[in-house]
Design a protein around this motif. Structure first.
Motif, PDB file in Angstrom:
ATOM      1  N   LEU A  90     -12.976  44.072  73.666  1.00  0.00           N
ATOM      2  CA  LEU A  90     -13.144  45.367  74.313  1.00  0.00           C
ATOM      3  C   LEU A  90     -11.784  45.898  74.776  1.00  0.00           C
ATOM      4  CD1 LEU A  90     -16.322  44.568  76.451  1.00  0.00           C
ATOM      5  CD2 LEU A  90     -16.212  45.829  74.288  1.00  0.00           C
ATOM      6  N   PRO A  91     -11.626  47.210  74.839  1.00  0.00           N
ATOM      7  CA  PRO A  91     -10.326  47.790  75.219  1.00  0.00           C
ATOM      8  C   PRO A  91      -9.777  47.286  76.548  1.00  0.00           C
ATOM      9  CG  PRO A  91     -11.748  49.481  74.315  1.00  0.00           C
ATOM     10  CD  PRO A  91     -12.589  48.248  74.432  1.00  0.00           C
ATOM     11  N   GLY A  92     -10.630  46.993  77.520  1.00  0.00           N
ATOM     12  CA  GLY A  92     -10.137  46.573  78.831  1.00  0.00           C
ATOM     13  C   GLY A  92     -10.189  45.083  79.073  1.00  0.00           C
ATOM     14  N   THR A  93     -10.271  44.300  78.013  1.00  0.00           N
ATOM     15  CA  THR A  93     -10.434  42.854  78.167  1.00  0.00           C
ATOM     16  C   THR A  93      -9.282  42.218  78.935  1.00  0.00           C
ATOM     17  OG1 THR A  93     -11.688  42.751  76.100  1.00  0.00           O
ATOM     18  CG2 THR A  93     -10.760  40.689  76.935  1.00  0.00           C
ATOM     19  N   PHE A  94      -8.061  42.637  78.643  1.00  0.00           N
ATOM     20  CA  PHE A  94      -6.887  41.987  79.236  1.00  0.00           C
ATOM     21  C   PHE A  94      -6.161  42.893  80.232  1.00  0.00           C
ATOM     22  CE2 PHE A  94      -7.324  40.525  74.766  1.00  0.00           C
ATOM     23  CZ  PHE A  94      -7.712  39.219  75.017  1.00  0.00           C
ATOM     24  N   SER A 119      -2.877  47.376  75.443  1.00  0.00           N
ATOM     25  CA  SER A 119      -1.988  48.408  75.986  1.00  0.00           C
ATOM     26  C   SER A 119      -1.481  48.101  77.392  1.00  0.00           C
ATOM     27  CB  SER A 119      -2.701  49.763  75.985  1.00  0.00           C
ATOM     28  OG  SER A 119      -3.876  49.705  76.774  1.00  0.00           O
ATOM     29  N   SER A 120      -2.195  47.282  78.144  1.00  0.00           N
ATOM     30  CA  SER A 120      -1.773  46.980  79.520  1.00  0.00           C
ATOM     31  C   SER A 120      -0.866  45.758  79.609  1.00  0.00           C
ATOM     32  CB  SER A 120      -3.004  46.757  80.402  1.00  0.00           C
ATOM     33  OG  SER A 120      -3.773  45.667  79.923  1.00  0.00           O
ATOM     34  N   LEU A 121      -0.610  45.107  78.479  1.00  0.00           N
ATOM     35  CA  LEU A 121       0.176  43.865  78.490  1.00  0.00           C
ATOM     36  C   LEU A 121       1.658  44.193  78.319  1.00  0.00           C
ATOM     37  CD1 LEU A 121      -2.178  41.653  76.290  1.00  0.00           C
ATOM     38  CD2 LEU A 121      -2.175  41.957  78.774  1.00  0.00           C
TER      39      LEU A 121
END
Length: 346
Positions: A90-94, A119-121
């Motif tokens: 899922l897009p918000g997994t990490f 994208s958040s990593l």
């Protein structure tokens, strides 16, 4: 990497177990490691120690990862999810893992990668997606993934990779492609260009072996000349975009025409065909041209130097010959004058 994991496991077995460690897992307070490998887990354990920096979840049966799976492990730096049954992310997994540096997702069943999954990593350096069922990669991994130095996509079902994806990773040092179903047609032009430039700058990569078309099957992408690719035929979207741009430019350049169209006037719009892109310059051909030019210039310079040396030597020999000839002539004349003078005295 296996040796490092074995060492970590050995140390874990010799140290005390943290309080609150999830069942079937071994936790180490000194290494800040949680080892849950080979436990038959079907989901990421909950209530993980907050100070965990290394989480080992390989060789389990995890299929899905919830978006709240890592809310308690904000300090996580290494996450190993290899050899599970994960089918998608899922897009918000990490999104909570701001400090994650190494993410191992090998040997799963992932088919699709969303451009927002990673994208958040912002501190991610190594991303291993090898040995999955990935059919295509997004145009980018996210705006914050520019620190990735290693990207592995080998042994998937990829047919092409967008050049924009690779260009969005400026710190990339190692990229692995082998074991995919590469379509070596005009659409891999950009990938070929990027890979040549990447290797020229000192990057490390394996080979891209073509799977199709049949006459290129088994060939290395980098060894196929540009001239054999041809120009990709324009798609319907390309033609539509070109027509829209042409129509917009006509309106901007001709206010009268725009005013006429606004009042219902019929005007025929010319359908412009997209111009073929200029053939990219081969980096290897350019280097070869520079080398050949340098060799030719060197040979010419040597020939000019040899000619100059020969000319100087010839001039010196000629001058010496004339000097000797003149000196012998003078001696002969002086001898004759002396003899005539002696005869006159006698």
């Amino acid at each position: 990497m296996k040796g490092s994991l074995l060492l970590i496991s050995s140390v874990i077995l010799l140290t005390d177990v943290l309080s609150g460690c999830p069942p079937k897992c071994l936790c180490n307070r000194f290494l800040k490691t949680v080892d849950c490998r080979n436990q038959g887990l079907v989901e990421v354990p909950s209530h993980l120690p907050a100070e965990t920096q290394i989480l080992l979840l390989s060789n389990n049966r995890i299929q899905k990862i919830s978006q709240s799976a890592f809310v308690d492990t904000l300090a996580l730096k290494i996450l190993d999810l290899s050899n599970n049954s994960i089918t998608g992310l899922l897009p918000g997994t990490f999104k909570e893992l701001q400090h994650l540096q190494i993410l191992n997702l090998t040997k799963n069943f992932i088919e699709y990668v969303d451009n927002k999954t990673f994208s958040s990593l912002s501190r991610l350096k190594e991303l291993d997606l090898s040995s999955n069922n990935i059919l295509s990669m997004p145009g980018t991994l996210g705006k914050n993934t520019g620190n990735i130095t290693l990207l592995s996509m080998k042994h998937n079902k990829l047919q092409k990779v967008d050049r924009l994806l690779l260009e969005s990773l400026p710190n990339l040092k190692v990229v692995l492609f082998k074991g995919n179903f590469w379509q070596c047609n005009c659409q891999v032009f950009g990938l070929k260009l990027w890979l040549e430039s990447f290797l020229y700058r000192g990057g490390i990569s394996d080979s891209i072996i073509c799977s199709a078309p049949d006459h290129r099957k088994g060939k290395d992408l980098l060894r196929i000349p540009y001239e054999l690719y041809g120009i990709c035929p324009p798609t319907a979207s390309d033609v539509h975009q070109a027509n829209a741009l042409h129509y917009t430019s006509e309106h901007k350049s001709s206010p009268k025409l725009a005013h006429h169209n606004e009042h219902g006037g019929d005007s025929s719009r010319s359908h412009c065909e997209p111009k073929p892109k200029p053939r990219p310059v081969s980096l290897r051909h350019a280097i070869a041209t520079v080398v050949i030019t340098g060799v030719v210039c060197g040979i010419v310079c040597l020939m000019m130097l040899a000619a100059a040396v020969y000319g100087c030597a010839y001039a010196a020999i000629t001058a010496k010959y004339h000097r000797e000839k003149n000196s012998s002539g003078k001696e002969k004349r002086s001898l004759e004058e002396k003899e005539s003078f002696e005869r006159s005295l006698a």
